[in-house]
Write a protein that holds these residues in place. Sequence first.
Motif, PDB file in Angstrom:
ATOM      1  N   LEU A  16       0.840  -1.188   0.000  1.00 10.65           N
ATOM      2  CA  LEU A  16       0.000   0.000   0.000  1.00 10.65           C
ATOM      3  C   LEU A  16       0.880   1.245   0.000  1.00 10.65           C
ATOM      4  CD1 LEU A  16      -2.561  -1.261   2.680  1.00 10.65           C
ATOM      5  CD2 LEU A  16      -2.743  -1.425   0.192  1.00 10.65           C
ATOM      6  N   ASN A  19       0.692   3.115  -4.404  1.00  6.83           N
ATOM      7  CA  ASN A  19      -0.599   3.440  -5.026  1.00  6.83           C
ATOM      8  C   ASN A  19      -0.933   2.557  -6.218  1.00  6.83           C
ATOM      9  OD1 ASN A  19      -0.558   5.461  -3.137  1.00  6.83           O
ATOM     10  ND2 ASN A  19       0.216   6.992  -4.570  1.00  6.83           N
ATOM     11  N   THR A  22      -4.465  -2.824  -5.885  1.00 11.97           N
ATOM     12  CA  THR A  22      -4.145  -3.891  -4.931  1.00 11.97           C
ATOM     13  C   THR A  22      -4.575  -5.270  -5.446  1.00 11.97           C
ATOM     14  OG1 THR A  22      -6.191  -3.532  -3.661  1.00 11.97           O
ATOM     15  CG2 THR A  22      -4.225  -2.338  -2.933  1.00 11.97           C
ATOM     16  N   ASN A 146      -0.280  14.112  -5.520  1.00  8.76           N
ATOM     17  CA  ASN A 146       0.421  13.073  -4.768  1.00  8.76           C
ATOM     18  C   ASN A 146       1.512  13.778  -3.963  1.00  8.76           C
ATOM     19  OD1 ASN A 146       1.899  10.890  -3.882  1.00  8.76           O
ATOM     20  ND2 ASN A 146       2.498  10.166  -5.912  1.00  8.76           N
ATOM     21  N   TYR A 175      -3.875  10.204 -11.303  1.00 11.44           N
ATOM     22  CA  TYR A 175      -4.982   9.683 -10.477  1.00 11.44           C
ATOM     23  C   TYR A 175      -6.339  10.238 -10.885  1.00 11.44           C
ATOM     24  CZ  TYR A 175      -0.947   8.285  -7.816  1.00 11.44           C
ATOM     25  OH  TYR A 175       0.249   7.722  -7.460  1.00 11.44           O
ATOM     26  N   LYS A 202      -1.972   2.925 -12.317  1.00  8.11           N
ATOM     27  CA  LYS A 202      -2.627   3.039 -11.027  1.00  8.11           C
ATOM     28  C   LYS A 202      -4.005   2.366 -11.028  1.00  8.11           C
ATOM     29  CE  LYS A 202       1.111   5.001  -9.698  1.00  8.11           C
ATOM     30  NZ  LYS A 202       1.579   6.338  -9.976  1.00  8.11           N
ATOM     31  N   SER A 258     -12.195   1.802  -4.257  1.00  6.61           N
ATOM     32  CA  SER A 258     -11.211   2.728  -3.698  1.00  6.61           C
ATOM     33  C   SER A 258     -11.902   3.866  -2.943  1.00  6.61           C
ATOM     34  CB  SER A 258     -10.321   3.282  -4.818  1.00  6.61           C
ATOM     35  OG  SER A 258      -9.456   4.261  -4.301  1.00  6.61           O
ATOM     36  N   ASN A 282      -6.459   7.450  -4.970  1.00  6.90           N
ATOM     37  CA  ASN A 282      -6.547   6.137  -4.331  1.00  6.90           C
ATOM     38  C   ASN A 282      -5.556   5.993  -3.186  1.00  6.90           C
ATOM     39  OD1 ASN A 282      -4.306   6.120  -6.000  1.00  6.90           O
ATOM     40  ND2 ASN A 282      -4.402   3.919  -6.357  1.00  6.90           N
ATOM     41  N   PHE A 283      -5.375   7.064  -2.419  1.00 10.66           N
ATOM     42  CA  PHE A 283      -4.491   7.015  -1.259  1.00 10.66           C
ATOM     43  C   PHE A 283      -4.906   8.115  -0.299  1.00 10.66           C
ATOM     44  CE2 PHE A 283      -2.533   9.448  -4.719  1.00 10.66           C
ATOM     45  CZ  PHE A 283      -2.435  10.698  -4.126  1.00 10.66           C
ATOM     46  N   THR A 322      -2.277   3.455   0.470  1.00 14.52           N
ATOM     47  CA  THR A 322      -3.131   3.244  -0.696  1.00 14.52           C
ATOM     48  C   THR A 322      -4.520   2.797  -0.257  1.00 14.52           C
ATOM     49  OG1 THR A 322      -1.241   2.606  -2.046  1.00 14.52           O
ATOM     50  CG2 THR A 322      -3.406   1.897  -2.825  1.00 14.52           C
TER      51      THR A 322
END
Length: 344
Positions: A16, A19, A22, A146, A175, A202, A258, A282-283, A322
């Motif tokens: 995680l 990013n 998963t 980010n 993102y 991503k 997410s 997504n984080f 993430t």
Amino acid sequence: MSGYQRPYAASGGLRLHLNEHTGGCSPRVLEALRRLDSLAAGLYPDYGNLAEQAAAWFGVKPDELALTNGLDEGILATCVLAFRGRASADAVIVEPAFDMYEVCVTAMTGAVRRVRMRPGLRFSADDVIAATGPETRVIFLNDPHNPSGTQLDYEDAARIARSAPGALVFYDEAYAEFAGRSFIPRALADHPNVIVGRTFAKCYGLAGLRLGALIAQPQRIAELTAVIPPYSVNAYAAAALRATLADREYVDAYISQSAASRELIYAFCREHQLAFWPSAANFVLIRVGDNVGAVTNALAARDVFVRDRSNEPGCDGCLRITAGRLDDTRAALAVFEEVLCAAR
Ligand SMILES: *Cc1c(COP(=O)(O)O)cnc(C)c1O
């Protein structure tokens, strides 16, 4: 000059910290890769109408898009275009920033003009415009940002682009899918100096295959194409991209997972009285406090990898985690809970 330092993580754990998706790529991508034969590996790739398909995906015309070997290559190509043949030139980078901006500017012997975000990681267009000089060739903007996950005001972005017609504005939308909006229509309509960067690393789960895209007005794309190697997207990546673009459901499902994961993380932070930045990506950036290094290490010892961002300007005490599939987030937060309790 050290270049990019690859962050450590064991391959088996819950990653995680970068990013990534998963769950990895869509099963349809794997099928497409398995179908490739020995000639696919042995011949130079035949892209067919791949760029057209990618352009259609982003709602742009084929001559408004260039595919790249990850967005990293797009950043490098932008720097090549901006800095080649110039003895003294610089780039404006708003910090904290994605590491590759500085790596690529430095590789092209450009200088860096650093702009700090204001307290609380607030973006200031005025600060960016004030930092821009006569030799500025690139201004890097990142939306969602980010590591904070915050969004830019499009009027601010437009003002920056208009204020520096002699510079390229690299508008990094790595993102954007998670945010559900894009600067692309405005860039194409009004801003010849804006290059929008996108990646399939991503939310599409193709980080290992290296696929990105640059989107700009046709003249700019022609200039960029001239500095990108002809086969920088390999045959496997090309096949994967085709399969990905045919499986919108997989991407959409991840985007909604997410979003739900972010809510779980926010709830966790509120419960543990940790400050965080509401994120459009997504984080989530979380202020854990002085013990952030110990917490990051304790998580890693239990195979949960997050990114200690506390050395970044304005990020003291912070880690970035993430927000991927819900099950992964639940599992990570359970471990996080144990670690926090043990630390108190
Ligand atoms: C991950 C990331 C990229 C790079 O994407 P790749 O396609 O993996 O090279 C670019 N910009 C930002 C802000 C990122 O977080």
